[in-house]
Design a protein around this motif. Structure first.
Motif, PDB file in Angstrom:
ATOM      1  N   ILE A  96       0.844  -1.203   0.000  1.00 36.88           N
ATOM      2  CA  ILE A  96       0.000   0.000   0.000  1.00 36.88           C
ATOM      3  C   ILE A  96       0.880   1.254   0.000  1.00 36.88           C
ATOM      4  O   ILE A  96       0.620   2.221  -0.715  1.00 36.88           O
ATOM      5  N   ALA A  97       1.940   1.218   0.774  1.00 38.79           N
ATOM      6  CA  ALA A  97       2.826   2.379   0.878  1.00 38.79           C
ATOM      7  C   ALA A  97       3.473   2.730  -0.457  1.00 38.79           C
ATOM      8  O   ALA A  97       3.777   3.901  -0.727  1.00 38.79           O
ATOM      9  N   GLU A  98       3.706   1.718  -1.284  1.00 39.97           N
ATOM     10  CA  GLU A  98       4.379   1.937  -2.564  1.00 39.97           C
ATOM     11  C   GLU A  98       3.442   1.783  -3.752  1.00 39.97           C
ATOM     12  O   GLU A  98       3.885   1.663  -4.899  1.00 39.97           O
ATOM     13  N   ALA A  99       2.160   1.803  -3.492  1.00 42.61           N
ATOM     14  CA  ALA A  99       1.167   1.560  -4.543  1.00 42.61           C
ATOM     15  C   ALA A  99       1.286   2.565  -5.681  1.00 42.61           C
ATOM     16  O   ALA A  99       1.477   3.761  -5.463  1.00 42.61           O
ATOM     17  N   LYS A 100       1.152   2.064  -6.898  1.00 36.00           N
ATOM     18  CA  LYS A 100       1.111   2.921  -8.083  1.00 36.00           C
ATOM     19  C   LYS A 100      -0.360   3.198  -8.400  1.00 36.00           C
ATOM     20  O   LYS A 100      -1.119   2.280  -8.704  1.00 36.00           O
ATOM     21  N   LEU A 101      -0.755   4.442  -8.318  1.00 30.55           N
ATOM     22  CA  LEU A 101      -2.158   4.791  -8.506  1.00 30.55           C
ATOM     23  C   LEU A 101      -2.666   4.377  -9.874  1.00 30.55           C
ATOM     24  O   LEU A 101      -3.828   3.972 -10.015  1.00 30.55           O
ATOM     25  N   GLU A 102      -1.797   4.443 -10.875  1.00 29.84           N
ATOM     26  CA  GLU A 102      -2.242   4.061 -12.216  1.00 29.84           C
ATOM     27  C   GLU A 102      -2.557   2.562 -12.304  1.00 29.84           C
ATOM     28  O   GLU A 102      -3.459   2.151 -13.036  1.00 29.84           O
ATOM     29  N   ASP A 103      -1.817   1.749 -11.548  1.00 30.89           N
ATOM     30  CA  ASP A 103      -2.106   0.313 -11.519  1.00 30.89           C
ATOM     31  C   ASP A 103      -3.443   0.044 -10.839  1.00 30.89           C
ATOM     32  O   ASP A 103      -4.252  -0.764 -11.310  1.00 30.89           O
ATOM     33  N   TRP A 104      -3.667   0.720  -9.723  1.00 31.47           N
ATOM     34  CA  TRP A 104      -4.939   0.557  -9.018  1.00 31.47           C
ATOM     35  C   TRP A 104      -6.097   1.024  -9.890  1.00 31.47           C
ATOM     36  O   TRP A 104      -7.156   0.399  -9.922  1.00 31.47           O
ATOM     37  N   GLN A 105      -5.895   2.138 -10.598  1.00 31.77           N
ATOM     38  CA  GLN A 105      -6.950   2.661 -11.471  1.00 31.77           C
ATOM     39  C   GLN A 105      -7.304   1.649 -12.553  1.00 31.77           C
ATOM     40  O   GLN A 105      -8.483   1.403 -12.834  1.00 31.77           O
ATOM     41  N   TRP A 106      -6.277   1.052 -13.166  1.00 32.69           N
ATOM     42  CA  TRP A 106      -6.523   0.044 -14.202  1.00 32.69           C
ATOM     43  C   TRP A 106      -7.277  -1.154 -13.637  1.00 32.69           C
ATOM     44  O   TRP A 106      -8.241  -1.620 -14.256  1.00 32.69           O
ATOM     45  N   MET A 107      -6.849  -1.638 -12.477  1.00 33.62           N
ATOM     46  CA  MET A 107      -7.511  -2.803 -11.887  1.00 33.62           C
ATOM     47  C   MET A 107      -8.964  -2.511 -11.549  1.00 33.62           C
ATOM     48  O   MET A 107      -9.850  -3.366 -11.744  1.00 33.62           O
ATOM     49  N   TYR A 108      -9.234  -1.329 -11.047  1.00 32.84           N
ATOM     50  CA  TYR A 108     -10.620  -0.964 -10.724  1.00 32.84           C
ATOM     51  C   TYR A 108     -11.442  -0.814 -12.002  1.00 32.84           C
ATOM     52  O   TYR A 108     -12.572  -1.306 -12.085  1.00 32.84           O
ATOM     53  N   ASP A 109     -10.862  -0.163 -13.005  1.00 26.98           N
ATOM     54  CA  ASP A 109     -11.592   0.061 -14.249  1.00 26.98           C
ATOM     55  C   ASP A 109     -11.958  -1.256 -14.932  1.00 26.98           C
ATOM     56  O   ASP A 109     -13.087  -1.430 -15.405  1.00 26.98           O
ATOM     57  N   VAL A 110     -11.005  -2.175 -14.999  1.00 26.95           N
ATOM     58  CA  VAL A 110     -11.248  -3.435 -15.713  1.00 26.95           C
ATOM     59  C   VAL A 110     -12.135  -4.371 -14.904  1.00 26.95           C
ATOM     60  O   VAL A 110     -13.148  -4.887 -15.405  1.00 26.95           O
ATOM     61  N   ASN A 111     -11.772  -4.608 -13.658  1.00 24.98           N
ATOM     62  CA  ASN A 111     -12.483  -5.601 -12.861  1.00 24.98           C
ATOM     63  C   ASN A 111     -13.866  -5.134 -12.412  1.00 24.98           C
ATOM     64  O   ASN A 111     -14.859  -5.860 -12.562  1.00 24.98           O
ATOM     65  N   VAL A 112     -13.940  -3.937 -11.860  1.00 22.66           N
ATOM     66  CA  VAL A 112     -15.190  -3.453 -11.260  1.00 22.66           C
ATOM     67  C   VAL A 112     -16.065  -2.746 -12.286  1.00 22.66           C
ATOM     68  O   VAL A 112     -17.186  -3.176 -12.578  1.00 22.66           O
ATOM     69  N   LEU A 113     -15.551  -1.672 -12.856  1.00 18.69           N
ATOM     70  CA  LEU A 113     -16.370  -0.903 -13.793  1.00 18.69           C
ATOM     71  C   LEU A 113     -16.620  -1.677 -15.084  1.00 18.69           C
ATOM     72  O   LEU A 113     -17.682  -1.529 -15.698  1.00 18.69           O
ATOM     73  N   GLY A 114     -15.669  -2.522 -15.492  1.00 16.48           N
ATOM     74  CA  GLY A 114     -15.896  -3.357 -16.667  1.00 16.48           C
ATOM     75  C   GLY A 114     -17.041  -4.325 -16.453  1.00 16.48           C
ATOM     76  O   GLY A 114     -17.905  -4.513 -17.325  1.00 16.48           O
ATOM     77  N   THR A 115     -17.070  -4.937 -15.278  1.00 15.99           N
ATOM     78  CA  THR A 115     -18.178  -5.837 -14.938  1.00 15.99           C
ATOM     79  C   THR A 115     -19.490  -5.075 -14.869  1.00 15.99           C
ATOM     80  O   THR A 115     -20.531  -5.544 -15.355  1.00 15.99           O
ATOM     81  N   LEU A 116     -19.452  -3.885 -14.286  1.00 21.15           N
ATOM     82  CA  LEU A 116     -20.659  -3.064 -14.209  1.00 21.15           C
ATOM     83  C   LEU A 116     -21.161  -2.685 -15.598  1.00 21.15           C
ATOM     84  O   LEU A 116     -22.364  -2.802 -15.890  1.00 21.15           O
ATOM     85  N   ARG A 117     -20.267  -2.209 -16.456  1.00 15.61           N
ATOM     86  CA  ARG A 117     -20.685  -1.792 -17.793  1.00 15.61           C
ATOM     87  C   ARG A 117     -21.366  -2.929 -18.547  1.00 15.61           C
ATOM     88  O   ARG A 117     -22.446  -2.759 -19.123  1.00 15.61           O
ATOM     89  N   ALA A 118     -20.716  -4.086 -18.578  1.00 15.40           N
ATOM     90  CA  ALA A 118     -21.265  -5.207 -19.344  1.00 15.40           C
ATOM     91  C   ALA A 118     -22.596  -5.670 -18.761  1.00 15.40           C
ATOM     92  O   ALA A 118     -23.556  -5.953 -19.500  1.00 15.40           O
ATOM     93  N   THR A 119     -22.674  -5.741 -17.434  1.00 16.66           N
ATOM     94  CA  THR A 119     -23.906  -6.202 -16.791  1.00 16.66           C
ATOM     95  C   THR A 119     -25.049  -5.225 -17.059  1.00 16.66           C
ATOM     96  O   THR A 119     -26.159  -5.631 -17.446  1.00 16.66           O
ATOM     97  N   LYS A 120     -24.785  -3.955 -16.853  1.00 13.37           N
ATOM     98  CA  LYS A 120     -25.825  -2.948 -17.057  1.00 13.37           C
ATOM     99  C   LYS A 120     -26.304  -2.926 -18.507  1.00 13.37           C
ATOM    100  O   LYS A 120     -27.515  -2.842 -18.771  1.00 13.37           O
ATOM    101  N   ALA A 121     -25.383  -3.045 -19.447  1.00 15.33           N
ATOM    102  CA  ALA A 121     -25.735  -2.969 -20.863  1.00 15.33           C
ATOM    103  C   ALA A 121     -26.558  -4.160 -21.327  1.00 15.33           C
ATOM    104  O   ALA A 121     -27.456  -4.018 -22.166  1.00 15.33           O
ATOM    105  N   LEU A 122     -26.261  -5.343 -20.783  1.00 16.48           N
ATOM    106  CA  LEU A 122     -26.928  -6.561 -21.257  1.00 16.48           C
ATOM    107  C   LEU A 122     -28.096  -6.993 -20.379  1.00 16.48           C
ATOM    108  O   LEU A 122     -28.826  -7.919 -20.736  1.00 16.48           O
TER     109      LEU A 122
END
Length: 251
Positions: A96-122
């Protein structure tokens, strides 16, 4: 994108995201064997086109981090019986102390928001089918936080929470909601996590026998073929050599 899915009028339609490799590709094959017409979506168009030809399915260029790409998928699939939200991944093992914000952003976008987008759309198509189903591919990381897994833990805990909320919100409606949480699976997952470092990726699986993509795909297919009155809410599946996120037997 290819043309809309075609097949017998009574054939069930399954959409699999992240279908270019690993669990996604194996799930597409397993569902095709089970009689589904599979719409295989992924960013790597060349791979999903080869897969679609192999299984008699439909290839779609899909980026789950893009509203436009997911909306285009939904327009192409007006009828849908099953959505397998498989697209996801991890980057790095920083603290956590050395976390790269861009890595966290990518993981959230793909895993969470990606799942949300596909679910909501279909979801409208799933509801209209009269017997729809959403299967979210989670992870043991959604159940057990571990050092170095912070960003991925947060993302997969988010997917787990979303899955449970969706199940509650759809109670009484004709859509089942399931979560499959694999442990260690030998796919491209670790290669992506370690930025393409093959030696680090291989070390994850050294001396042990992990799950394979086919193992998880067999489970996806089994869950998808339960009768409409049966909802498999959650499955945690581990290799025999693994008992928790970071406890693995190595010979």
């Amino acid at each position: 994108m290819n043309d809309s899915p075609t097949g017998p009028a009574d054939q069930r339609i399954a959409v699999v995201t992240g279908a270019s490799s690993g669990i996604g590709a194996a799930s597409a094959r397993a569902l095709a064997r089970a009689g589904f017409h599979v719409v295989a979506g992924a960013r790597r168009t060349d791979r999903v086109e080869v897969l679609a030809r192999e299984i008699g399915g439909t290839a779609v260029t899909l980026d789950v981090t893009s509203d436009e790409s997911v909306a285009a998928l939904a327009r192409q699939v007006p009828v849908c019986h099953l959505l397998v939200n498989n697209a996801g991944g991890a980057l790095g093992t920083d603290s956590i102390a050395e976390a790269k914000l861009e890595d966290w952003q990518w993981m959230y976008d793909v895993n969470v928001l990606g799942t949300l987008r596909a679910t909501k759309a279909l979801l409208p198509a799933l509801l209209a089918s009269g017997d729809g189903q959403v299967i979210n591919i989670g992870s043991i990381a959604a159940r057990e936080p571990y050092p170095g897994g912070g960003g991925y833990n947060v993302a997969k805990h988010g997917v787990a929470a979303m899955t449970r909320v969706l199940r509650l919100e759809l109670l009484g409606q004709p859509v089942r909601v399931s979560e499959i949480d694999p442990g260690m699976v030998e796919t491209e997952f670790s290669l992506v996590r370690f930025g393409g470092d093959l030696s680090k990726a291989d070390a994850v699986y050294a001396g042990t026998r992990p799950l394979t993509a086919v193992d998880v795909a067999d489970t996806v297919s089994w869950v998808a073929q339960r009768p409409p009155h049966v909802n498999i809410d959650q499955i945690l599946m581990l290799a025999t050599d693994q008992t928790s996120a970071q406890v693995v037997h190595r010979s």
